[in-house]
Motif scaffolding. Structure first.
Motif, short mmCIF file in Angstrom:
data_model
loop_
_atom_site.label_atom_id
_atom_site.label_comp_id
_atom_site.label_asym_id
_atom_site.label_seq_id
_atom_site.Cartn_x
_atom_site.Cartn_y
_atom_site.Cartn_z
N THR A 56 32.60 22.97 142.21
CA THR A 56 32.82 23.25 143.62
C THR A 56 32.06 24.51 144.01
OG1 THR A 56 34.72 24.68 143.26
CG2 THR A 56 35.15 22.32 143.37
N ASP A 57 31.97 24.73 145.32
CA ASP A 57 31.27 25.91 145.81
C ASP A 57 31.93 27.20 145.36
OD1 ASP A 57 29.37 24.40 147.02
OD2 ASP A 57 30.29 24.47 149.02
N ALA A 58 33.21 27.14 145.03
CA ALA A 58 33.92 28.35 144.60
C ALA A 58 33.36 28.92 143.31
CB ALA A 58 35.41 28.05 144.43
N GLY A 59 32.68 28.10 142.53
CA GLY A 59 32.14 28.58 141.27
C GLY A 59 30.65 28.81 141.28
N GLY A 70 35.88 32.22 143.68
CA GLY A 70 37.06 32.06 144.53
C GLY A 70 37.63 33.36 145.04
N HIS A 71 36.80 34.26 145.53
CA HIS A 71 37.21 35.55 146.10
C HIS A 71 37.71 36.55 145.06
CE1 HIS A 71 36.84 34.13 150.26
NE2 HIS A 71 37.36 33.00 149.83
N GLY A 113 40.31 32.96 142.58
CA GLY A 113 39.88 32.82 141.20
C GLY A 113 39.81 31.38 140.76
N ALA A 114 40.29 31.12 139.55
CA ALA A 114 40.24 29.77 139.00
C ALA A 114 41.05 28.80 139.83
CB ALA A 114 40.77 29.80 137.56
N GLU A 115 42.05 29.32 140.55
CA GLU A 115 42.88 28.45 141.39
C GLU A 115 42.05 27.78 142.49
OE1 GLU A 115 45.57 31.31 142.82
OE2 GLU A 115 46.71 31.48 140.97
N ALA A 116 40.94 28.41 142.86
CA ALA A 116 40.12 27.87 143.94
C ALA A 116 39.15 26.80 143.48
CB ALA A 116 39.33 29.01 144.60
N LEU A 117 39.05 26.57 142.18
CA LEU A 117 38.02 25.67 141.68
C LEU A 117 38.37 24.21 141.92
CD1 LEU A 117 37.15 27.47 138.35
CD2 LEU A 117 35.88 27.50 140.48
#
Length: 711
Positions: free
Chosen positions: A430-433, A673-674, A413-417
């Protein structure tokens, strides 16, 4: 003047009335704006059913002094179940072949309930705010059959009991005439059903019209109106012919008026349902005493009308699943021209059903000779549907296990940003978003489970539904109930959106956090409009009560989040003015909070996706970018309304989490982020909302007002 014809047990005008009923329903479902009140066609069907069924029961009771329940239910089984079973099975097949798996579970449940003729209660239970944007079920029209079948069970039993009581009186010498006794029993019974049900319908519709539309108790009086016509037929038939003709045309005018003037904003059934039901009753009364083919009957007995009336049951069964599947194939929007094409096509399977299923099963000698065979055959058809529907229900869960995040080292989630939570603007995305077609490693929750991934405030009833007005306090306090810092989170479902991260922070820092939210209801100081433009009275009561409660508890901080496209009531000449008036009313509430020494924070507007995200993901598992929404479309004018609510306030601030909810410069993604972000088109999954706790804390610390109060 036309002379009345000889009375006949067959009423060709009623076949024409069936055509009127099914025609209004079809035109309404085809999305013709002129026929926005076409839903009243089902009320016409109810009156017809009550009249015909009661006539059958009453004639038997008058001639034999009793009612053979087994024979009655056997006839109903042969009449109703074969065609209904075929439509249910075909709908299940279309569901598996065409509709996304996220719909399979609910359609499976609805098919089981339809086969058991209790589906109206299932739909009534599913009218809450959480299901407001879920696509219509292809079996939703089966609710009317459920109401009728429940009436067919209850009404004969009532008559049997009353006849038994009257037979006792007859043996004691107080009642001797069997025919008069049957009529007297029916009169008592019909009043026992009609009056309480009508009063309840009026009351419940005023309180909570969505479930009131479906439940049997608000609809029995409509069938009882038809039953009353049969019970008092001898008296009604004696009306002068001129009055009969007048009643017939007046009844048709009432039905036309309801069809053209009613709409989804009309509280229904309640008082409003009296218009089409009494209109249908007037037409049936007009055709008594040999008047079936004169007056309005001349129109209703035209061959095309009678033919449509003949196939009306099958046509009603077939048109709706075809419309729902067609709507899905057309991208979720059904224009009137396509709706008309689909309902026109539905005539073909309807005629085939009538010709090769309805009539053969009704007249099959092998079945007709045995009540036992008819009933066992009916039970067998129901069992087949239940088995097939159960398979459809369980299959998605077997095919789509939820993505397992246990033990993973991936940030979610937001942790991956970003690791830099101070970078609140996410200047470098980032690619996570970024929206992608496939998420390597999977995502959680699965698309079919995303709808259920909801914040705990719903389960605890801290979030009120539309009919409720009293805020709940017990069980809605999180963190430390005795904490030194007291916070209240209030608003509509968009405030409930933010419950998970605020609960996490309250537990982390020992705040006393109370959460109170209500469906489609903002924290405004003035009257608000409901979804149909009427006054949302329970919202206004809740908002006023909540305001008084907050003043009494005097928290250190009030946080509110609302959908900023709501409207004040009465609705202004333009929707824009009504929304601005709503924002100003919210501003006044916050001003009063500031005047009382209570600091206020307003969460910036939550973006709104253009698709039902979980359904879109289920339908496009390898093309998830189809479920993204351009950023400018997702946010719209919401931020402008938010700024208006705090303008000029001395002790208020806006917390803007926009870039954490939509962390891409161009589009809002379905998955970040998954983690699936959305459980519908405008509300977070709880899983994603929990990952917003740390970035929300960073945002709060950047606000001088929030930092001074909370830390």
């Amino acid at each position: 003047m036309d002379r009345p014809r000889k009375t006949s047990s067959f009423r060709p005008d009623i076949q024409g009335l069936r055509a009127v009923a099914v025609g209004t329903v079809l035109l309404f479902h085809a999305n013709l704006s002129l026929f926005r009140g076409g839903f009243v066609g089902v009320d016409i069907f109810f009156v017809i059913s009550g009249f015909l069924i009661t006539g059958i029961l009453l004639r038997e009771a008058q001639s034999t002094g009793r009612i053979r329940l087994g024979d009655f239910y056997a006839k109903r089984a042969r009449r109703i179940l074969p065609a209904a079973t075929v439509v249910l099975l075909v709908t299940l097949a279309l569901t598996v072949l065409i509709l996304p798996q996220i719909r399979w579970e609910s359609i499976g449940i609805e098919a089981i309930a339809s086969a058991l003729y209790v589906v109206n209660w299932v739909f009534a239970a599913g009218t809450d705010y959480l299901n407001a944007e879920v696509a219509a079920s292809p079996l939703q029209h089966f609710w009317t059959l459920a109401v009728e079948e429940q009436f067919y069970i209850v009404w004969p039993l009532v008559l049997v009991v009353l006849l038994a009581l009257l037979r006792r009186k007859a043996r004691s010498g107080t009642l001797s005439d069997r025919g008069a006794g049957a009529v007297r029993a029916a009169r008592v019974g019909v009043l026992m059903i009609l009056v309480p049900s009508l009063l309840y319908s009026i009351s419940y519709t005023a309180i909570d019209p969505a479930p009131a539309y479906f439940v049997t108790t608000t609809r029995l009086w409509e069938l009882a109106i038809g039953a009353a016509l049969a019970v008092f037929a001898a008296q009604v038939a004696r009306i002068p012919h001129w009055l009969g003709h007048t009643l017939g045309w007046a009844g048709l005018a009432a039905i036309v008026a309801a069809t053209l003037l009613f709409s989804h904003s009309t509280p229904f059934p309640g008082y409003a349902a009296l218009v089409p039901t009494l209109g249908a009753a007037a037409i049936i009364a007009a055709g008594m005493n040999g008047r079936a083919e004169v007056g309005v009957g001349r129109l209703l007995t035209l061959k095309p009308m009678r033919w449509i009336g003949d196939i009306s049951y099958s046509l009603y069964l077939w048109h709706w699943p075809l419309l729902v599947v067609g709507t899905f194939l057309l991208g979720g929007e059904l224009r009137a021209r396509y709706g008309l094409l689909i309902v026109a096509f539905a005539v073909l399977p309807a005629w085939l059903s009538y010709r090769f299923i309805e009539k053969p099963f009704q007249n099959w000698p092998w079945l007709k000779r045995s009540v036992r065979r008819s009933l066992l055959g009916g039970v067998s058809l129901m069992a087949v549907t239940v088995v097939c529907a159960s398979l459809v229900y369980v299959t998605p869960g077997k095919l789509n296990p939820e993505y397992d995040t246990a033990g993973t080292t991936q940030k979610l989630g937001a942790e991956a940003l970003t690791d830099d939570f101070a970078n609140d603007d996410l200047a470098t995305f980032t690619d996570a978003g970024k929206p992608v077609d496939k998420v390597e490693g999977g995502f959680t929750p699965s698309a079919i489970n995303a709808r259920k991934d909801n914040t705990v405030v719903y389960a605890l009833d801290c979030h009120l539904g539309s009919p409720e007005a009293t805020p709940k306090i017990d069980g809605c306090i999180f963190g430390d109930p005795e904490g030194d810092v007291s916070v209240v989170l209030i608003g509509d479902s968009h405030a409930a959106n933010w419950a998970p991260p605020y609960i996490a922070l309250a537990e982390k820092y020992g705040w006393r956090l109370r959460i109170t939210t209500k469906a489609s209801c903002g924290f405004s100081g003035s009257s608000q409009a409901d979804a149909n433009g009427g006054e949302y009275t329970t919202c206004n009561e809740w908002s006023a009560t909540s305001f008084d409660q907050i003043l009494e508890e005097s928290p250190d901080l009030l946080i509110t989040a609302n959908r900023f496209t709501r409207a004040a009531w009465p609705v202004e000449p333009t929707r824009e003015k009504a929304r601005l008036a709503y924002a100003d009313d919210l501003h006044d509430n916050l001003q009063r909070m500031n005047d009382a020494g209570i600091a206020t924070l307003v969460m910036n507007a939550t973006p709104r996706m253009t698709t039902d995200v979980p359904e879109c993901m289920s339908a496009n598992p390898g093309h998830l970018t189809a479920c993204a929404t351009p950023r400018e479309d997702a946010f719209g004018p919401g931020s402008g309304y938010v700024k208006r609510t705090v303008k000029g306030l001395s002790d208020a601030d806006v917390i803007d989490m926009s870039n954490w909810v939509c962390p891409d410069a161009d589009a809002c993604a379905a998955v970040v982020g998954h983690v699936v972000v959305w459980r519908d088109s405008a509300h977070f999954t709880e899983t994603y909302a929990r990952t917003l706790a740390e970035p929300l804390e960073a945002k709060l610390r950047q606000s001088d007002l929030a930092r001074s109060v909370l830390w």
